[in-house]
Structures are given as C-alpha cells and as structure tokens.
Write a protein that holds these residues in place. Sequence first.
Motif, mmCIF file in Angstrom:
data_model
loop_
_atom_site.group_PDB
_atom_site.id
_atom_site.type_symbol
_atom_site.label_atom_id
_atom_site.label_comp_id
_atom_site.label_asym_id
_atom_site.label_seq_id
_atom_site.Cartn_x
_atom_site.Cartn_y
_atom_site.Cartn_z
ATOM 1 N N ARG A 120 0.836 -1.198 0.000
ATOM 2 C CA ARG A 120 0.000 0.000 0.000
ATOM 3 C C ARG A 120 0.872 1.250 0.000
ATOM 4 O O ARG A 120 1.958 1.260 0.573
ATOM 5 N N ILE A 121 0.407 2.300 -0.639
ATOM 6 C CA ILE A 121 1.169 3.551 -0.727
ATOM 7 C C ILE A 121 1.054 4.313 0.588
ATOM 8 O O ILE A 121 -0.056 4.542 1.087
ATOM 9 N N SER A 122 2.197 4.662 1.165
ATOM 10 C CA SER A 122 2.226 5.317 2.483
ATOM 11 C C SER A 122 2.604 6.788 2.387
ATOM 12 O O SER A 122 3.528 7.146 1.660
ATOM 13 N N ALA A 123 1.873 7.599 3.145
ATOM 14 C CA ALA A 123 2.144 9.041 3.211
ATOM 15 C C ALA A 123 2.401 9.436 4.657
ATOM 16 O O ALA A 123 1.863 8.818 5.585
ATOM 17 N N ALA A 124 3.216 10.458 4.825
ATOM 18 C CA ALA A 124 3.458 11.003 6.165
ATOM 19 C C ALA A 124 2.805 12.376 6.265
ATOM 20 O O ALA A 124 2.938 13.192 5.333
ATOM 21 N N ILE A 125 2.089 12.586 7.347
ATOM 22 C CA ILE A 125 1.628 13.941 7.690
ATOM 23 C C ILE A 125 2.510 14.396 8.845
ATOM 24 O O ILE A 125 2.509 13.753 9.904
ATOM 25 N N ILE A 126 3.287 15.437 8.619
ATOM 26 C CA ILE A 126 4.190 15.948 9.661
ATOM 27 C C ILE A 126 3.595 17.244 10.193
ATOM 28 O O ILE A 126 3.447 18.222 9.449
#
Length: 233
Positions: free
Chosen positions: A5-11
């Motif tokens: 699955r494609i992973s994104a980071a919210i910082i």
Amino acid sequence: MEGERISAAIIVAAGQGKRMGGKTRKQFLMLEGKEILAHTVDRFEEFSKIKEIVLVIGRDDIESVKAMVRKYGWKKISAVVCGGKERQDSVKCGLKALSLASEVVLIHDGVRPFVTEEMINCSIDAAQNFDGCVLGVPAKDTIKICDKDGMVLETPDRSTVWHIQTPQTFSRDLIEKAYEKAEKDGFFGTDDASVVEHYGAKIKVIHGSYQNIKITTREDILMGACFLEEERK
Ligand SMILES: Nc1ccn([C@@H]2O[C@H](COP(=O)(O)OP(=O)(O)OP(=O)(O)O)[C@@H](O)[C@H]2O)c(=O)n1
Ligand SMILES: C[C@](O)(CO)[C@H](O)COP(=O)(O)O
C-alpha cells in the motif's frame, strides 16, 4: 513492492511551543546548524516506503518553510498547509491535503527528529495487521494519577504503562472516518490513536525508542544534541 500500500506522512509542525518558551518556536530551533523540523523532514525524505509528505505549519511560517523546501531540496512534499488551534485540528488539515493515491497514513510530530527507518517500516507492517499502530516505550518511572490538588488517586501497574510516541499509523480510510466522528462528537484527544479509539477501533503499541523524543522543553534540546553526536559515531 508489488501489492504494498502507498504510504504518506503527515508531519505536524503548527504548534506554538509554549512549554519551550523563547522567541523562536521549537520546530525552528537549530540543532547542529539545521532546524529541528528540517531534521525530521530530511528523515522522511530518506525513508523509501514514504511516497508523500504533507507538511502542516503555522500561518506565519509559510514563507520560511517554502524557503526551507528550496534550501533542502525536499522532493516528496505534496502539500504545505496551515494547521489549527489544537494538534488534532492540524492533523485534520493534513488529512484533507493528502493526494488521492495514499492508502496508509503515518502521522508524526515535526519535533520528533530522531525517528528511524526501522520504526517507519515496523509501523507500516503493523498497520497491515491492526486497525492502527503507535510507537511507544515502557514507562521507567512509576506513574500516578492525581487529583487537581496533587493527591494520589491511583497508581497503575507500571508493567501496563507505555509512553506513546509518533508516528501513529493507520489505513487512510479508518483515520478519516475516525476524525469525522471525533468532529461530529466534539471529541478531542492528545494523540491520533485516541481519536481512533473513540471511533471504536483497536490500537497496537509497538516498541519505539527512548531516543525518539518529542522536543518539548529545553532539556530535550540538550538530549537531542547528544543523540545527534551519538549517531555520528
Ligand atoms: N495546534 C497544533 C499543536 C501542535 N502541533 C504540532 O504537534 C506536535 C506535538 O505538539 P507539541 O509538542 O505539544 O507542540 P506545541 O503544541 O507547539 O507545544 P506546547 O504544548 O508546549 O505549546 C508538534 O510538532 C507541534 O508543532 C500542531 O501541528 N498544531
Ligand atoms: C502525539 C504525542 O506526541 C504522543 O505522545 C503527544 O500526545 C503530543 O502531545 P502534545 O501536547 O501535542 O505535544
């Protein structure tokens, strides 16, 4: 990898840093010549499983953060958005800015610059098998629950007490639904996992590190400088 699955980071970095004090907000304090927020973003830029970064900042920081994006050559940042009054409001702004492709969301404090690739990879793996997963470390001190006068109400069994960190990792669909319910219910928690718990899902705690600190007060800056020196050895 096929099927991953494609992973994104919210910082999230839109806080006021009240407990730190001083003129410069803590996310922009320098450690070894680089802003604390830049240390954090640099790491996510390097983590191969993170395909997208959404940066949530203060309204007054837009120009300085855009200058940082140019200065450090960050390539994964898909959006820089303004946060809100509480951390939870800022996360909500970040969720709204995610690109359509991202399926897993890692929500991370911009003032936790010592996160490692191993923590990221373990978080993404764990989020495949649980509703959500958070990093944490077992409490070393005894914890007591007190009333407003400091009188002890309860001493939890320390073997059951964890200090919780970030990233906190969830499937995008679940975290979005949990945040919608929290808004409808007027629920506020101090971390994203509590929002998901309010939604009724179960959270898995996995081992982080005692070095994965949140830069909150002056002492943390001193510790952070030591950790960077240690990493250089
Ligand atoms: N409204 C807020 C509050 C916090 N944060 C971010 O959430 C992370 C963890 O929050 P915390 O350590 O509490 O930061 P501050 O709220 O800035 O600190 P303080 O409570 O001392 O003011 C930080 O990266 C902070 O910038 C945010 O994006 N938006
Ligand atoms: C999300 C968090 O870092 C988990 O420990 C923590 O709850 C953030 O709290 P803060 O008061 O917003 O720093």
